[in-house]
Motif scaffolding. Structure first.
Motif, short mmCIF file in Angstrom:
data_model
loop_
_atom_site.label_atom_id
_atom_site.label_comp_id
_atom_site.label_asym_id
_atom_site.label_seq_id
_atom_site.Cartn_x
_atom_site.Cartn_y
_atom_site.Cartn_z
N ASN A 195 -1.07 -6.41 -36.70
CA ASN A 195 -1.87 -7.18 -37.66
C ASN A 195 -0.99 -8.28 -38.25
O ASN A 195 0.22 -8.16 -38.31
CB ASN A 195 -2.35 -6.23 -38.77
N CYS A 225 1.52 -2.27 -36.16
CA CYS A 225 0.18 -2.39 -35.58
C CYS A 225 -0.13 -3.77 -34.99
O CYS A 225 -1.13 -3.92 -34.29
CB CYS A 225 -0.88 -2.02 -36.62
N CYS A 230 2.06 -4.34 -42.70
CA CYS A 230 0.79 -4.89 -43.21
C CYS A 230 0.19 -3.93 -44.25
O CYS A 230 0.55 -2.75 -44.30
CB CYS A 230 -0.17 -5.16 -42.07
N CYS A 255 -1.04 -0.55 -42.80
CA CYS A 255 0.01 0.40 -42.42
C CYS A 255 0.77 0.90 -43.64
O CYS A 255 1.32 2.00 -43.63
CB CYS A 255 0.98 -0.25 -41.43
N CYS A 260 2.73 -7.46 -38.03
CA CYS A 260 3.16 -6.14 -38.51
C CYS A 260 3.87 -5.43 -37.37
O CYS A 260 3.36 -5.35 -36.26
CB CYS A 260 1.93 -5.35 -38.99
ZN LIG Z 1 0.18 -2.82 -39.63
#
Ligand SMILES: [Zn+2]
Ligand SMILES: [Zn+2]
Lengths: 200, 200
Positions: B64, B62, B71, B74, B59
């Motif tokens: 992820n 972040c 993601c 988010c 992502c």
């Molecule tokens: Zn994210």
């Protein structure tokens, strides 16, 4: 609060968790490892799995599963030694091969006789096995069935069906524990049982 | 005697055996189960795995891993509560989500500071995290790093880097055992540590 999971990754975890030996937690751990190695492991694994899913089929001679029309054992002329070993399923065939004690070919029944489940001799390919005795000049049929009621019922049926053929009928002898399944035996036990086989 | 294995199936077993928690024997058992359910399980699993291998990415906000550009965490407006939890890796993010105790968003470092391995603040996305405080109006950054030397060194660096921002810096408190990794903690412990978080 709603869980914020990625649908694609969750679908993968859910499918992985259906494999024997993997629960939801270990499936998640396996997928995490795959996510960390997407190029080196995940993509090749997906490709290998798709290839096998697409090409795997029952060998038309013995019932073994392979990605070829004729499995490697039936395709290998060195395995034509006149001996055929009858096993319940592919797991048992793999166990026999791991034991490294048998140099002939196989007949994979795919189950045991069961009137209740509609599994008769034809479903287990028994007429096809009887024909193989003449066609391949088999000298011995080794019954490697589990020492369970179903396994032994099927073994007796096979012995009757093969009685009129020139092949000698033998069965795995010592070493197979009562109620024990071949696939769970150690290699040494399988080898010993094979060497000590007796007329059925 | 040569083993007579199918190359396609053996390649699949070999790749499966590289997954954590699966040795050669359990990989063989898993592949046998797949061979017995080629249409219902093996093909869908191969497809799900190929899809994730192809589409999974970090992502951009972040860190992820997800199959979308942004993601699910988010992308979910409900998670914009001004709190960001800093974790070492995606396994820790998943552990936090399982604990079901945190409703904000994340910053996944992807490791800890290590001069030896050339891992500095930029590699861990720390400048990006500092920018997020202003851009997203963050009120709290929760440091959920392991109670290891590397984890705590990184936590102190983060606290310094974020000191000039308006965000309050907290860290997981009781419940995280010394030397313990988040991913191995039970959900209740993680939840308790989160609720009892203290100023860093
Ligand atoms: Zn994210
Ligand atoms: Zn075959």
């Amino acid at each position: 609060m709603a869980r914020a999971d990625d649908p694609g990754i969750e679908a993968l975890i859910e499918l992985m968790a259906r494999l024997p030996g993997l629960g939801p937690r270990s499936a998640r751990r396996a997928v995490l490892a795959l996510l960390g190695r997407r190029g080196q492991l995940m993509a090749p694994l997906a490709q290998a799995m798709a290839h096998v899913a697409l090409t795997a089929k029952d060998c038309r001679v013995c019932g073994n599963i392979s990605t070829e029309e004729l499995c490697p054992i039936c395709a290998d002329p060195a395995r034509a030694n006149g001996e055929v070993c009858v096993v319940e399923d592919v797991a048992d065939l793999w166990a026999m091969e791991r034991a490294n004690a048998f140099q002939g070919r196989y007949h994979v029944l795919g189950g045991t006789l069961s009137a209740l489940d509609g599994v008769g001799p034809v479903e287990l390919g028994i007429p096809r096995l009887v024909r193989r005795v003449g066609e391949e000049g088999l000298t011995e049929v080794i019954l490697a069935l589990a020492a369970t009621v179903d396994g032994q019922t099927t073994a007796h049926y096979l012995a009757d069906a093969l009685a009129e053929t020139p092949a000698q009928i033998t069965s795995l002898a010592q070493g197979v524990p009562v109620g024990g399944e071949l696939d769970y035996l150690d290699d040494g036990t399988i080898g010993a049982a094979l060497r000590a086989r007796r007329r059925f």
